[in-house]
Motif scaffolding. Structure first.
Motif, PDB file in Angstrom:
ATOM      1  N   ALA A   1       1.056  -1.166  -0.153  1.00 44.93           N
ATOM      2  CA  ALA A   1      -0.179   0.065   0.147  1.00 44.93           C
ATOM      3  C   ALA A   1       0.935   1.318  -0.082  1.00 44.93           C
ATOM      4  N   SER A   2       0.355   2.252  -0.498  1.00 47.40           N
ATOM      5  CA  SER A   2       1.012   3.781  -0.522  1.00 47.40           C
ATOM      6  C   SER A   2       0.903   4.366   0.936  1.00 47.40           C
ATOM      7  N   ARG A   3       1.912   5.042   1.061  1.00 48.56           N
ATOM      8  CA  ARG A   3       2.014   5.598   2.422  1.00 48.56           C
ATOM      9  C   ARG A   3       0.730   6.420   2.886  1.00 48.56           C
ATOM     10  N   ARG A   4       0.086   6.948   1.974  1.00 52.45           N
ATOM     11  CA  ARG A   4      -1.145   7.726   2.482  1.00 52.45           C
ATOM     12  C   ARG A   4      -2.392   6.768   2.712  1.00 52.45           C
ATOM     13  N   LYS A   5      -2.404   5.691   2.047  1.00 53.57           N
ATOM     14  CA  LYS A   5      -3.189   4.347   2.309  1.00 53.57           C
ATOM     15  C   LYS A   5      -2.809   3.742   3.358  1.00 53.57           C
ATOM     16  N   ARG A   6      -1.856   3.392   3.891  1.00 54.82           N
ATOM     17  CA  ARG A   6      -1.319   2.951   5.298  1.00 54.82           C
ATOM     18  C   ARG A   6      -1.565   3.737   6.437  1.00 54.82           C
ATOM     19  N   GLU A   7      -1.683   5.084   6.113  1.00 58.97           N
ATOM     20  CA  GLU A   7      -1.892   5.763   7.201  1.00 58.97           C
ATOM     21  C   GLU A   7      -3.556   5.753   7.532  1.00 58.97           C
ATOM     22  N   ASN A   8      -4.452   5.583   6.566  1.00 58.81           N
ATOM     23  CA  ASN A   8      -5.762   5.541   6.579  1.00 58.81           C
ATOM     24  C   ASN A   8      -6.486   4.246   6.668  1.00 58.81           C
ATOM     25  N   MET A   9      -5.650   3.158   6.567  1.00 57.48           N
ATOM     26  CA  MET A   9      -6.208   1.571   6.584  1.00 57.48           C
ATOM     27  C   MET A   9      -6.393   1.087   8.114  1.00 57.48           C
ATOM     28  N   ASP A  10      -7.584   0.542   8.054  1.00 55.44           N
ATOM     29  CA  ASP A  10      -7.952  -0.358   9.372  1.00 55.44           C
ATOM     30  C   ASP A  10      -6.942  -1.563   9.414  1.00 55.44           C
ATOM     31  N   LYS A  11      -6.071  -1.435  10.284  1.00 54.92           N
ATOM     32  CA  LYS A  11      -4.900  -2.567  10.253  1.00 54.92           C
ATOM     33  C   LYS A  11      -5.395  -3.787  10.976  1.00 54.92           C
TER      34      LYS A  11
END
Length: 107
Positions: A39-49
């Motif tokens: 995932a891109s850096r931006r998507k990682r920040e918004n992703m439910d991990k």
């Protein structure tokens, strides 16, 4: 002597997988999951991990069991553990694929 070394290496790998599973269940440490890694850096920040940590934890736990059974096979020289390892390997692959599909559908 070679069998003892092989069993020890397999046991260490199993323990490493169990430790990684433990930390994934606790949602601590780096998330070793393809969806997160790619995932891109931006998507990682918004992703439910949370679902990805859970998926990784279960897969690492199953991998730990597989390596532990392989270590037992080297030491005990029984034929039945190979069948269990094969079944667990198939179940691990099926779970990884099925859970990835389920996680992507929930998005």
């Amino acid at each position: 002597m070679t069998e003892k070394v092989t069993a020890a290496i397999l046991f260490v790998i199993a323990m490493a997988a169990f430790i990684m599973s433990y930390f994934s269940f606790k949602e601590k440490g780096f998330l070793l999951n393809n969806a997160y890694i790619h995932a891109s850096r931006r998507k990682r920040e918004n992703m439910d991990k949370k679902p990805y940590y859970r998926q990784s934890a279960i897969v690492f736990f199953l991998i730990g069991i597989i390596f532990l059974l392989n270590a037992m096979e080297v030491v005990l020289k029984r034929g039945w553990t190979s069948l269990i390892v094969l079944v667990l390997l198939i179940l691990t692959l099926v779970y990884a694929i099925q859970s990835s599909i389920t996680i992507n559908r929930k998005k």
